[in-house]
Design a protein around this motif. Structure first.
Motif, PDB file in Angstrom:
ATOM      1  N   GLY A   1       0.796  -1.228   0.000  1.00 11.13           N
ATOM      2  CA  GLY A   1       0.000   0.000   0.000  1.00 11.13           C
ATOM      3  C   GLY A   1       0.824   1.272   0.000  1.00 11.13           C
ATOM      4  O   GLY A   1       0.273   2.368  -0.109  1.00 11.13           O
ATOM      5  N   ARG A   2       2.137   1.108   0.088  1.00 12.58           N
ATOM      6  CA  ARG A   2       2.989   2.279   0.130  1.00 12.58           C
ATOM      7  C   ARG A   2       3.838   2.343  -1.122  1.00 12.58           C
ATOM      8  O   ARG A   2       4.359   1.345  -1.580  1.00 12.58           O
ATOM      9  CB  ARG A   2       3.897   2.231   1.360  1.00 12.58           C
ATOM     10  CG  ARG A   2       3.161   2.442   2.661  1.00 12.58           C
ATOM     11  CD  ARG A   2       4.047   2.094   3.832  1.00 12.58           C
ATOM     12  NE  ARG A   2       5.238   2.906   3.883  1.00 12.58           N
ATOM     13  CZ  ARG A   2       5.343   4.054   4.541  1.00 12.58           C
ATOM     14  NH1 ARG A   2       4.321   4.530   5.198  1.00 12.58           N
ATOM     15  NH2 ARG A   2       6.474   4.717   4.554  1.00 12.58           N
ATOM     16  N   GLY A   3       4.006   3.539  -1.641  1.00  5.97           N
ATOM     17  CA  GLY A   3       4.838   3.705  -2.826  1.00  5.97           C
ATOM     18  C   GLY A   3       6.311   3.633  -2.501  1.00  5.97           C
ATOM     19  O   GLY A   3       7.136   3.366  -3.357  1.00  5.97           O
ATOM     20  N   VAL A   4       6.649   3.844  -1.245  1.00  7.08           N
ATOM     21  CA  VAL A   4       8.054   3.833  -0.852  1.00  7.08           C
ATOM     22  C   VAL A   4       8.550   2.398  -0.771  1.00  7.08           C
ATOM     23  O   VAL A   4       7.910   1.545  -0.201  1.00  7.08           O
ATOM     24  CB  VAL A   4       8.221   4.511   0.527  1.00  7.08           C
ATOM     25  CG1 VAL A   4       9.661   4.406   0.982  1.00  7.08           C
ATOM     26  CG2 VAL A   4       7.763   5.954   0.446  1.00  7.08           C
ATOM     27  N   HIS A   5       9.699   2.138  -1.370  1.00  3.23           N
ATOM     28  CA  HIS A   5      10.250   0.779  -1.366  1.00  3.23           C
ATOM     29  C   HIS A   5      10.988   0.497  -0.067  1.00  3.23           C
ATOM     30  O   HIS A   5      12.186   0.291  -0.057  1.00  3.23           O
ATOM     31  CB  HIS A   5      11.190   0.596  -2.559  1.00  3.23           C
ATOM     32  CG  HIS A   5      10.495   0.598  -3.872  1.00  3.23           C
ATOM     33  ND1 HIS A   5      10.226  -0.558  -4.580  1.00  3.23           N
ATOM     34  CD2 HIS A   5       9.990   1.605  -4.620  1.00  3.23           C
ATOM     35  CE1 HIS A   5       9.601  -0.244  -5.710  1.00  3.23           C
ATOM     36  NE2 HIS A   5       9.441   1.046  -5.754  1.00  3.23           N
ATOM     37  N   GLU A   6      10.250   0.459   1.012  1.00  2.00           N
ATOM     38  CA  GLU A   6      10.870   0.196   2.301  1.00  2.00           C
ATOM     39  C   GLU A   6      10.484  -1.197   2.756  1.00  2.00           C
ATOM     40  O   GLU A   6       9.347  -1.624   2.630  1.00  2.00           O
ATOM     41  CB  GLU A   6      10.397   1.223   3.331  1.00  2.00           C
ATOM     42  CG  GLU A   6      11.063   1.090   4.683  1.00  2.00           C
ATOM     43  CD  GLU A   6      10.749   2.250   5.611  1.00  2.00           C
ATOM     44  OE1 GLU A   6       9.936   3.120   5.229  1.00  2.00           O
ATOM     45  OE2 GLU A   6      11.323   2.300   6.706  1.00  2.00           O
ATOM     46  N   GLN A   7      11.457  -1.914   3.276  1.00  2.00           N
ATOM     47  CA  GLN A   7      11.219  -3.256   3.783  1.00  2.00           C
ATOM     48  C   GLN A   7      11.169  -3.219   5.303  1.00  2.00           C
ATOM     49  O   GLN A   7      11.981  -2.541   5.952  1.00  2.00           O
ATOM     50  CB  GLN A   7      12.316  -4.215   3.318  1.00  2.00           C
ATOM     51  CG  GLN A   7      12.295  -4.481   1.831  1.00  2.00           C
ATOM     52  CD  GLN A   7      13.333  -5.494   1.404  1.00  2.00           C
ATOM     53  OE1 GLN A   7      13.754  -6.350   2.193  1.00  2.00           O
ATOM     54  NE2 GLN A   7      13.753  -5.421   0.163  1.00  2.00           N
ATOM     55  N   TYR A   8      10.245  -3.983   5.840  1.00  2.00           N
ATOM     56  CA  TYR A   8      10.081  -4.094   7.285  1.00  2.00           C
ATOM     57  C   TYR A   8      10.494  -5.499   7.691  1.00  2.00           C
ATOM     58  O   TYR A   8      10.061  -6.474   7.092  1.00  2.00           O
ATOM     59  CB  TYR A   8       8.639  -3.800   7.683  1.00  2.00           C
ATOM     60  CG  TYR A   8       8.182  -2.437   7.231  1.00  2.00           C
ATOM     61  CD1 TYR A   8       7.466  -2.271   6.055  1.00  2.00           C
ATOM     62  CD2 TYR A   8       8.505  -1.307   7.967  1.00  2.00           C
ATOM     63  CE1 TYR A   8       7.073  -1.022   5.616  1.00  2.00           C
ATOM     64  CE2 TYR A   8       8.112  -0.051   7.542  1.00  2.00           C
ATOM     65  CZ  TYR A   8       7.398   0.085   6.361  1.00  2.00           C
ATOM     66  OH  TYR A   8       7.020   1.330   5.937  1.00  2.00           O
ATOM     67  N   PHE A   9      11.341  -5.574   8.703  1.00  2.77           N
ATOM     68  CA  PHE A   9      11.959  -6.837   9.067  1.00  2.77           C
ATOM     69  C   PHE A   9      11.328  -7.474  10.289  1.00  2.77           C
ATOM     70  O   PHE A   9      10.901  -6.784  11.225  1.00  2.77           O
ATOM     71  CB  PHE A   9      13.456  -6.626   9.315  1.00  2.77           C
ATOM     72  CG  PHE A   9      14.244  -6.477   8.045  1.00  2.77           C
ATOM     73  CD1 PHE A   9      14.217  -5.297   7.326  1.00  2.77           C
ATOM     74  CD2 PHE A   9      14.988  -7.542   7.543  1.00  2.77           C
ATOM     75  CE1 PHE A   9      14.929  -5.163   6.137  1.00  2.77           C
ATOM     76  CE2 PHE A   9      15.685  -7.423   6.358  1.00  2.77           C
ATOM     77  CZ  PHE A   9      15.663  -6.232   5.654  1.00  2.77           C
ATOM     78  N   GLY A  10      11.303  -8.802  10.269  1.00  2.00           N
ATOM     79  CA  GLY A  10      10.854  -9.550  11.421  1.00  2.00           C
ATOM     80  C   GLY A  10      11.957  -9.673  12.453  1.00  2.00           C
ATOM     81  O   GLY A  10      13.098  -9.280  12.200  1.00  2.00           O
TER      82      GLY A  10
END
Lengths: 112, 117
Positions: free
Chosen positions: B100-109
């Motif tokens: 849903g976000r245009g920013v290519h950010e990854q969220y880590f577990g």
């Protein structure tokens, strides 16, 4: 192939000191750069993300800069605290993909 | 927001057995998830890219028949280490991208520590 280098590998400073961590990358055709923090045995916490169109980002005592043309980024930590002790990783995309290439990190120790 | 969980957080198994690790995006939908492996004092190395509803894409040198990845829904990807051996002992971390976000950010577990005895 994208390669990321972080200098220094380890850094030990007294509490209250300002410090700079360095990250360099070989392929400057990136669309962003991320800085992460990793505590021992833990996952990654995203600190700052800088888009390729930006030159810097700030969050609290952290300031990250990006110079795409020279393939460099710095993470500036002001007034360091013992709680800042961790390994700091920078990562950039591989080519135009979403695959991230990580540096080996800088292990920071802030002594009380 | 943008929380990613992993289960289990640590697991010990015997050589020859299989272990399944789950990666979930808790408050967003992730069309793409990534699996990384981290050996002691080393950085993260991408193993594979997991896309919802399609086969995973493996990095060079990663055995797809040994590391089975299933991305069955927009919030869940699983990594199964089959016939585990002691050399598979490592820290496995997943990340997810918020569609849903245009920013290519990854969220880590938070990672899963696997020890094979």
């Amino acid at each position: 192939k994208q390669e990321v280098t972080q200098i220094p590998a380890a850094l030990s400073v007294p509490e209250g000191e300002n410090l700079v961590l360095n990250c360099s990358f070989t392929d400057s055709a990136i669309y962003n750069l991320q800085w992460f923090r990793q505590d021992p045995g833990k996952g990654l916490t995203s600190l700052l993300l800088i888009q390729s169109s930006q030159r810097e980002q700030t969050s609290g005592r952290l300031n990250a800069s990006l110079d795409k043309s020279s393939g460099r980024s710095t993470l500036y930590i002001a007034a360091s605290q013992p709680g800042d002790s961790a390994t700091y990783l920078c990562a950039v995309p591989q080519g135009g993909s979403e695959k991230l290439v990580f540096g080996k990190g800088t292990k920071l120790t802030v002594n009380p | 927001g943008a929380v990613v969980s992993q289960h289990p957080s640590w697991v010990i198994c015997k050589s020859g057995t299989s272990v399944k690790i789950e990666c979930r995006s808790l408050d967003f939908q992730a069309t793409t998830m990534f699996w990384y492996r981290q050996f002691p004092k080393q950085s993260l190395m991408l193993m594979a890219t997991s896309n919802e509803g399609s086969k995973a894409t493996y990095e060079q040198g990663v055995e797809k028949d040994k590391f089975l990845i299933n991305h069955a829904s927009l919030t869940l990807s699983t990594l199964t280490v089959t016939s585990a051996h002691p050399e598979d002992s490592s820290f496995y971390i997943c990340s997810a991208r918020d569609r849903g976000r245009g920013v290519h950010e990854q969220y880590f577990g938070p990672g899963t520590r696997l020890t094979v005895t």
